[in-house]
Design a protein around this motif. Sequence first.
Motif, PDB file in Angstrom:
ATOM      1  N   GLY A  19      27.806  32.138  15.664  1.00 55.92           N
ATOM      2  CA  GLY A  19      28.025  32.394  17.088  1.00 55.92           C
ATOM      3  C   GLY A  19      28.942  31.374  17.723  1.00 55.92           C
ATOM      4  N   LEU A  20      28.734  30.119  17.380  1.00 55.02           N
ATOM      5  CA  LEU A  20      29.567  29.044  17.925  1.00 55.02           C
ATOM      6  C   LEU A  20      30.990  29.142  17.379  1.00 55.02           C
ATOM      7  CD1 LEU A  20      29.731  26.448  19.637  1.00 55.02           C
ATOM      8  CD2 LEU A  20      29.086  25.183  17.572  1.00 55.02           C
ATOM      9  N   LEU A  21      31.116  29.342  16.064  1.00 57.18           N
ATOM     10  CA  LEU A  21      32.438  29.372  15.428  1.00 57.18           C
ATOM     11  C   LEU A  21      33.267  30.570  15.884  1.00 57.18           C
ATOM     12  CD1 LEU A  21      31.414  28.314  11.807  1.00 57.18           C
ATOM     13  CD2 LEU A  21      32.517  26.902  13.549  1.00 57.18           C
ATOM     14  N   ILE A  22      32.657  31.739  15.898  1.00 59.92           N
ATOM     15  CA  ILE A  22      33.385  32.936  16.327  1.00 59.92           C
ATOM     16  C   ILE A  22      33.762  32.832  17.797  1.00 59.92           C
ATOM     17  CG2 ILE A  22      33.124  35.422  16.789  1.00 59.92           C
ATOM     18  CD1 ILE A  22      31.609  35.575  14.109  1.00 59.92           C
ATOM     19  N   GLY A  23      32.854  32.329  18.606  1.00 66.85           N
ATOM     20  CA  GLY A  23      33.152  32.155  20.026  1.00 66.85           C
ATOM     21  C   GLY A  23      34.327  31.229  20.258  1.00 66.85           C
ATOM     22  N   LYS A  24      34.340  30.107  19.549  1.00 68.39           N
ATOM     23  CA  LYS A  24      35.389  29.101  19.769  1.00 68.39           C
ATOM     24  C   LYS A  24      36.734  29.541  19.200  1.00 68.39           C
ATOM     25  CE  LYS A  24      33.062  24.676  20.425  1.00 68.39           C
ATOM     26  NZ  LYS A  24      32.956  23.284  19.951  1.00 68.39           N
ATOM     27  N   TYR A  25      36.735  30.083  17.991  1.00 73.98           N
ATOM     28  CA  TYR A  25      38.004  30.325  17.304  1.00 73.98           C
ATOM     29  C   TYR A  25      38.619  31.696  17.593  1.00 73.98           C
ATOM     30  CZ  TYR A  25      37.141  25.981  14.887  1.00 73.98           C
ATOM     31  OH  TYR A  25      36.915  24.652  14.606  1.00 73.98           O
ATOM     32  N   PHE A  26      37.804  32.647  18.015  1.00 75.77           N
ATOM     33  CA  PHE A  26      38.344  33.985  18.273  1.00 75.77           C
ATOM     34  C   PHE A  26      38.335  34.365  19.750  1.00 75.77           C
ATOM     35  CE2 PHE A  26      37.066  34.117  13.812  1.00 75.77           C
ATOM     36  CZ  PHE A  26      38.192  34.674  13.219  1.00 75.77           C
ATOM     37  N   TYR A  27      37.447  33.723  20.520  1.00 73.35           N
ATOM     38  CA  TYR A  27      37.346  34.066  21.942  1.00 73.35           C
ATOM     39  C   TYR A  27      37.593  32.863  22.855  1.00 73.35           C
ATOM     40  CZ  TYR A  27      35.262  38.432  20.303  1.00 73.35           C
ATOM     41  OH  TYR A  27      35.036  39.637  19.682  1.00 73.35           O
ATOM     42  N   HIS A  28      37.766  31.691  22.251  1.00 73.88           N
ATOM     43  CA  HIS A  28      38.002  30.453  22.994  1.00 73.88           C
ATOM     44  C   HIS A  28      36.902  30.197  24.016  1.00 73.88           C
ATOM     45  CE1 HIS A  28      41.859  30.539  21.020  1.00 73.88           C
ATOM     46  NE2 HIS A  28      42.121  31.726  21.547  1.00 73.88           N
ATOM     47  N   LYS A  29      35.666  30.487  23.595  1.00 75.16           N
ATOM     48  CA  LYS A  29      34.503  30.240  24.434  1.00 75.16           C
ATOM     49  C   LYS A  29      33.416  29.552  23.614  1.00 75.16           C
ATOM     50  CE  LYS A  29      34.748  34.052  27.790  1.00 75.16           C
ATOM     51  NZ  LYS A  29      34.021  35.245  28.311  1.00 75.16           N
ATOM     52  N   ASP A  30      32.776  28.587  24.233  1.00 72.43           N
ATOM     53  CA  ASP A  30      31.591  27.981  23.645  1.00 72.43           C
ATOM     54  C   ASP A  30      30.402  28.716  24.256  1.00 72.43           C
ATOM     55  OD1 ASP A  30      29.357  26.430  22.996  1.00 72.43           O
ATOM     56  OD2 ASP A  30      30.478  24.547  23.096  1.00 72.43           O
ATOM     57  N   ILE A  31      29.739  29.572  23.479  1.00 73.39           N
ATOM     58  CA  ILE A  31      28.700  30.426  24.061  1.00 73.39           C
ATOM     59  C   ILE A  31      27.509  29.631  24.570  1.00 73.39           C
ATOM     60  CG2 ILE A  31      29.394  32.424  22.703  1.00 73.39           C
ATOM     61  CD1 ILE A  31      26.911  31.980  20.959  1.00 73.39           C
ATOM     62  N   ARG A  32      27.454  28.343  24.224  1.00 71.13           N
ATOM     63  CA  ARG A  32      26.382  27.512  24.775  1.00 71.13           C
ATOM     64  C   ARG A  32      26.551  27.310  26.277  1.00 71.13           C
ATOM     65  NH1 ARG A  32      27.003  22.588  20.602  1.00 71.13           N
ATOM     66  NH2 ARG A  32      29.172  23.056  21.150  1.00 71.13           N
ATOM     67  N   ASN A  33      27.754  27.570  26.784  1.00 64.74           N
ATOM     68  CA  ASN A  33      28.036  27.386  28.210  1.00 64.74           C
ATOM     69  C   ASN A  33      27.931  28.680  29.009  1.00 64.74           C
ATOM     70  OD1 ASN A  33      28.641  24.660  27.680  1.00 64.74           O
ATOM     71  ND2 ASN A  33      30.763  25.171  27.183  1.00 64.74           N
ATOM     72  N   TYR A  34      27.469  29.754  28.353  1.00 68.68           N
ATOM     73  CA  TYR A  34      27.400  31.048  29.027  1.00 68.68           C
ATOM     74  C   TYR A  34      26.055  31.720  28.739  1.00 68.68           C
ATOM     75  CZ  TYR A  34      32.495  30.459  29.211  1.00 68.68           C
ATOM     76  OH  TYR A  34      33.767  29.975  29.427  1.00 68.68           O
ATOM     77  N   GLY A  35      25.719  32.670  29.589  1.00 71.42           N
ATOM     78  CA  GLY A  35      24.496  33.437  29.377  1.00 71.42           C
ATOM     79  C   GLY A  35      23.278  32.548  29.300  1.00 71.42           C
ATOM     80  N   SER A  36      22.487  32.749  28.241  1.00 72.67           N
ATOM     81  CA  SER A  36      21.273  31.949  28.056  1.00 72.67           C
ATOM     82  C   SER A  36      21.579  30.584  27.464  1.00 72.67           C
ATOM     83  CB  SER A  36      20.305  32.689  27.120  1.00 72.67           C
ATOM     84  OG  SER A  36      20.856  32.774  25.817  1.00 72.67           O
ATOM     85  N   GLY A  37      22.825  30.405  26.966  1.00 69.11           N
ATOM     86  CA  GLY A  37      23.187  29.148  26.321  1.00 69.11           C
ATOM     87  C   GLY A  37      22.767  29.084  24.861  1.00 69.11           C
ATOM     88  N   ASN A  38      22.104  30.149  24.380  1.00 71.06           N
ATOM     89  CA  ASN A  38      21.626  30.171  23.006  1.00 71.06           C
ATOM     90  C   ASN A  38      22.761  30.523  22.047  1.00 71.06           C
ATOM     91  OD1 ASN A  38      20.062  31.858  20.641  1.00 71.06           O
ATOM     92  ND2 ASN A  38      18.892  30.124  21.393  1.00 71.06           N
ATOM     93  N   LEU A  39      22.630  30.072  20.807  1.00 69.84           N
ATOM     94  CA  LEU A  39      23.681  30.288  19.807  1.00 69.84           C
ATOM     95  C   LEU A  39      23.477  31.533  18.962  1.00 69.84           C
ATOM     96  CD1 LEU A  39      24.030  26.593  18.636  1.00 69.84           C
ATOM     97  CD2 LEU A  39      25.826  27.950  19.702  1.00 69.84           C
TER      98      LEU A  39
END
Length: 193
Positions: A19-39
Amino acid sequence: MTIVWMCLIAYLVGSVSPGLLIGKYFYHKDIRNYGSGNLGATNTFRVLGRNAGIVVTLLDMAKGVIGALLPLLFHSDVHGIIVGLFAVLGHVFSIFLKFKGGKAVATSAGVVLAVNPVLFILTAIAFFSVLYAFKYVSLASILASIINFIAAVPFGDWIITGISFIIMVIVIVRHRANISRIMNHEEPKIKWM
């Protein structure tokens, strides 16, 4: 010594966060900073969309499958679910993320799939039935973990039953905030089912 290596490899595999890797490298988002913050997969669905959510779910499950199948690779008679548990622990307490991580659902499902496909199917049916009825992923995850433990008993494999109990406890504890939100009618429901 072999079991130590297997458990270490399973833990390290589990510690990788798709979740972290795909978010950062394909969507340029750290999902820990969005939604529930869960990975995990649920927050990935919420933040990055269906395609990313499906990929993360499958990759998180694959971590559990890999962990549970390591005894075959090492020609060991150690029960796969014991080694698979370390993949779950890696997912929840990732060494790469300061011992933080996901909620163990998809990775645990992968472990169960690898060691007992019939039990996996029963648990999956329970998960999707609860999800369809109540629209809460968290509630479906909690009840599926409980049903997985109960359904494991008739198979007569006490190692699977014991580890299923441990997984159930981990899943419930990791969802304690969700339980509170459900009770307060604050937990978001899915909209695609």
